[in-house]
Scaffold this active site. Structure first.
Site, PDB file in Angstrom:
ATOM      1  N   LYS A  59       0.735  -1.475   0.247  1.00  0.00           N
ATOM      2  CA  LYS A  59      -0.251  -0.213  -0.093  1.00  0.00           C
ATOM      3  C   LYS A  59       1.041   1.384  -0.178  1.00  0.00           C
ATOM      4  O   LYS A  59       0.936   2.238  -0.617  1.00  0.00           O
ATOM      5  CB  LYS A  59      -1.037  -0.253   1.312  1.00  0.00           C
ATOM      6  CG  LYS A  59      -1.878  -0.565   1.410  1.00  0.00           C
ATOM      7  CD  LYS A  59      -2.459  -1.204   2.578  1.00  0.00           C
ATOM      8  CE  LYS A  59      -3.923  -2.517   2.397  1.00  0.00           C
ATOM      9  NZ  LYS A  59      -4.518  -2.551   3.254  1.00  0.00           N
ATOM     10  N   GLN A 115      -4.204  -1.529   9.837  1.00  0.00           N
ATOM     11  CA  GLN A 115      -4.383  -2.286   9.492  1.00  0.00           C
ATOM     12  C   GLN A 115      -5.150  -3.844  10.152  1.00  0.00           C
ATOM     13  O   GLN A 115      -4.464  -3.353  11.246  1.00  0.00           O
ATOM     14  CB  GLN A 115      -2.568  -2.704   8.552  1.00  0.00           C
ATOM     15  CG  GLN A 115      -3.165  -4.760   8.035  1.00  0.00           C
ATOM     16  CD  GLN A 115      -3.871  -4.131   6.333  1.00  0.00           C
ATOM     17  OE1 GLN A 115      -3.498  -2.969   5.940  1.00  0.00           O
ATOM     18  NE2 GLN A 115      -4.262  -5.341   6.496  1.00  0.00           N
ATOM     19  N   ASP A 150     -10.552   3.544   4.642  1.00  0.00           N
ATOM     20  CA  ASP A 150     -10.633   2.019   3.879  1.00  0.00           C
ATOM     21  C   ASP A 150     -12.403   1.990   3.776  1.00  0.00           C
ATOM     22  O   ASP A 150     -13.122   0.856   3.181  1.00  0.00           O
ATOM     23  CB  ASP A 150     -10.739   1.456   5.593  1.00  0.00           C
ATOM     24  CG  ASP A 150      -9.344   0.379   5.006  1.00  0.00           C
ATOM     25  OD1 ASP A 150      -9.321   0.030   4.090  1.00  0.00           O
ATOM     26  OD2 ASP A 150      -8.704   0.321   5.763  1.00  0.00           O
TER      27      ASP A 150
END
Ligand code: NAP
Length: 283
Positions: free
Chosen positions: A53, A97, A120
């Site tokens: 990412k 994460q 997200d």
């Protein structure tokens, strides 16, 4: 019939070029879109995901910060970091994460992220926005699937879409996005009876289960579009999806491969959301 491939790598390349162009336009105004990625603990898969990412951001001309903490970090320390990132004007998107170590309440951390920086799309405000059709950030994986359908010019209106899987990060948001495009949507899960009867009626099938061969050729209507979200390992240890690719590609009209399908699109949509967050913050 042999299905046409929907190539997630090629489509990602195209979308990432568009992101880089839009990032340049922001930079001309003195704004560099910034993503903060927070990793707690040393889960090997998570380490690979966050590296990818961060690298994708850098390649796309976005500023990215990787914050790594050891597994002993307390929940309140993590919440304080999230708060600091919420207040940091150089950061437009925040990604914590998952999974987090067991002593940290992941939902609490997700809800601590400012919805304006929730790239997200996991915050309940983002979920509510998707549900009601209001502006917000869409979860990257189903958003990537929608872009794949768009890339083949697929008209969803009136079509029957079957989503296999009902998680909060893939199955449910996928179903809502398809519904917003006027598809008739059926959501299937582990308690669904006669899955094959349902998938055989589908014009579009999204498999998001996490089990190999959930969808086989005898379950697919000729010409259907099949999107494979699953990430599994086969007997040789190679990455594979939920769909029996070799069999289904002989029946479907379009199909996404694994690897090289939905996976790259997920990271791409994270870049798109981060750029969008920076544009909104400065509009
Ligand atoms: P999840 O939270 O474990 O959800 C799996 C869903 O599949 C659940 O709703 C479950 O039903 C359903 N299910 C389980 N067995 C089934 C069966 N035999 N028939 C029908 N439905 C069944 O997983 P997830 O997070 O949504 O992820 C799904 C897969 O996508 C995983 O392989 C994951 O690694 C992959 N993934 C890929 C990407 C990417 O970028 N490519 C991103 C995210 C996830 P119940 O609700 O009844 O338990």
């Amino acid at each position: 019939m042999t299905a046409q491939l929907i190539d997630g790598i090629a489509l990602s390349k195209q979308l990432r070029t568009e992101v880089a162009v839009r990032a340049l336009a922001l930079k001309a105004k003195g704004i560099t879109p910034g993503l903060a990625v927070v990793l707690v603990g040393d889960n090997p898969a998570s380490q690979v995901y966050v590296r990818n990412k961060v690298k994708a951001c850098q390649d796309g001309g976005l500023h990215s910060v990787l914050e790594k903490y050891d597994a002993e970090m307390t929940e309140s320390e993590l919440l304080a970091r999230v708060q600091a990132l919420n207040n940091d004007p150089a950061i437009h998107g925040i990604l914590v994460q998952l999974p987090l170590p067991a002593h940290i309440d992941a939902q609490k951390v997700t809800e601590a992220i400012s919805p304006a920086k929730d790239v997200d799309g996991f915050h309940i405000a983002s979920a509510g926005a998707l549900m009601t059709g209001m502006p917000g950030f869409w979860p990257c994986t189903p958003y990537g699937c929608m872009k794949m359908l768009e890339s083949i010019g697929y008209e969803l209106r009136g079509k029957h879409a079957v989503v296999i899987g009902r998680s909060n990060i893939v199955g449910k948001p996928m179903a809502l996005m398809l519904l917003h495009k006027d598809a008739t949507v059926t959501i299937c899960h582990s308690r669904t009876q006669n899955l094959k009867t349902l998938t055989l009626q589908a014009d579009v099938i999204v498999a998001a289960v996490g089990k190999r061969d959930v969808l086989t050729a005898d379950m697919v209507k000729p010409g259907a579009v099949v999107l494979d979200v699953g990430m599994n390992r086969n007997d040789e240890g190679k990455l594979c999806g939920d769909v029996d690719f070799a069999g289904v590609k002989e029946v479907a009209g379009f199909i996404t491969p694994v690897p090289g399908g939905v996976g790259p699109m997920t990271i791409t949509m994270l870049l798109v959301n981060t750029l969008e967050a920076a544009e909104r913050a400065n509009s």
